[in-house]
Design a protein around this motif. Structure first.
Motif, PDB file in Angstrom:
ATOM      1  N   GLY A  82       4.325  24.429   4.960  1.00 30.80           N
ATOM      2  CA  GLY A  82       5.335  24.965   4.065  1.00 30.80           C
ATOM      3  C   GLY A  82       4.936  24.732   2.625  1.00 30.80           C
ATOM      4  N   ASP A  83       5.915  24.461   1.793  1.00 31.26           N
ATOM      5  CA  ASP A  83       5.662  24.307   0.365  1.00 31.26           C
ATOM      6  C   ASP A  83       5.219  22.898  -0.029  1.00 31.26           C
ATOM      7  OD1 ASP A  83       8.519  26.389   0.035  1.00 31.26           O
ATOM      8  OD2 ASP A  83       6.418  26.984  -0.134  1.00 31.26           O
ATOM      9  N   ILE A  84       5.610  21.891   0.771  1.00 29.19           N
ATOM     10  CA  ILE A  84       5.292  20.504   0.405  1.00 29.19           C
ATOM     11  C   ILE A  84       4.776  19.730   1.626  1.00 29.19           C
ATOM     12  CG2 ILE A  84       6.820  20.300  -1.611  1.00 29.19           C
ATOM     13  CD1 ILE A  84       8.869  18.970   0.349  1.00 29.19           C
ATOM     14  N   PRO A  85       3.625  20.102   2.203  1.00 26.58           N
ATOM     15  CA  PRO A  85       3.158  19.442   3.428  1.00 26.58           C
ATOM     16  C   PRO A  85       2.444  18.107   3.218  1.00 26.58           C
ATOM     17  CG  PRO A  85       1.633  21.152   2.776  1.00 26.58           C
ATOM     18  CD  PRO A  85       2.768  21.206   1.783  1.00 26.58           C
ATOM     19  N   GLU A  86       2.111  17.802   1.964  1.00 27.26           N
ATOM     20  CA  GLU A  86       1.286  16.610   1.715  1.00 27.26           C
ATOM     21  C   GLU A  86       2.014  15.344   2.155  1.00 27.26           C
ATOM     22  OE1 GLU A  86       0.320  20.010  -0.639  1.00 27.26           O
ATOM     23  OE2 GLU A  86       2.168  18.822  -0.679  1.00 27.26           O
ATOM     24  N   GLY A  87       1.322  14.521   2.920  1.00 26.71           N
ATOM     25  CA  GLY A  87       1.893  13.256   3.383  1.00 26.71           C
ATOM     26  C   GLY A  87       2.624  13.359   4.708  1.00 26.71           C
TER      27      GLY A  87
END
Lengths: 113, 114
Positions: A58-63
């Motif tokens: 999606g838009d914020i997958p980091e972590g």
């Protein structure tokens, strides 16, 4: 009625811990989603899955990572929790022929200390 | 651009009044615009949705107005009641995004006072 359940309503974890958030839906929906909700930022999509073993960032997958081994279950994994991952996490599902009609679970409020 | 801008951030209206929540978008590929309602301690629930081929849609006391040329849409609640107090999110998606990816506005906390 569509029911989306999340394994915990409240969760407190320590920095560096591995965290699993579980979501189960009972309507045989093809699509499942993980969002985080933060004040003033609305709902932001982390990952979604349109089929078993399939996933899309999606838009914020980091972590974050996800797992979908069965159609009804979608897991969100925080490999090493950090304080900036303190948030409300919402799971949703939607049918394949109407993917935009998303049904949400009650949310898990995660606090990382 | 996939942003959806929502205003106001919070709104207080007296019972019986007509709260109006506005949203604006940039991406002309969006072709489905739902509104979600969220009560405290609950997940958001789909309230009403519109496609750009109509300018207005009503469901009970809830109305969406859509202005395609201005790329704006708004939610009106007629004869508002204290039970309508909730956070409202607008959203948008389109076939270019597979229709699965909803882009949400930042939310409006609505309070209806008796």
């Amino acid at each position: 009625d569509v029911k989306v359940t999340q394994s915990s309503r409240y969760l407190v974890k320590r920095t560096g811990e591995k965290v699993f958030l579980e979501c189960v839906q009972d309507m045989d929906h093809e699509n499942m989603f993980w969002y985080r909700q933060d004040p003033g930022l609305g709902l932001r999509l982390i990952y979604f899955s349109y089929d078993v073993k399939m996933k899309e960032k999606g838009d914020i997958p980091e972590g974050y990572s996800v797992s979908r081994e069965k159609k009804e279950r979608f897991s969100l994994i925080l490999e090493s929790a950090s304080t900036n991952q303190t948030s409300m996490y919402l799971c949703a599902s939607s049918p394949g022929d109407r993917p935009y009609e998303q049904y949400f679970g009650p949310g898990t409020r995660l606090t990382v200390t | 651009q996939q942003q959806v801008k929502q205003s106001p951030q919070s709104l207080i209206v007296q019972k019986g009044g007509i709260p109006i929540i506005n949203c604006a978008y940039e991406n002309t590929a969006f072709d489905y615009f739902p509104w979600y309602q969220q009560f405290p301690g609950k997940g958001p629930a789909l309230l009403i949705a519109i496609r750009p081929d109509v300018s207005e849609k009503k469901e009970g006391r809830f109305t969406i107005s859509f202005n395609k040329s201005a790329k704006q849409f708004s939610l009106h609640i007629m004869d508002s009641q204290p039970g309508d107090s909730a956070t409202y999110f607008c959203a948008a998606t389109g076939s270019n995004f597979g229709n699965e990816k909803l882009t949400f506005g930042t939310g409006t906390r609505l309070t209806i006072i008796p």
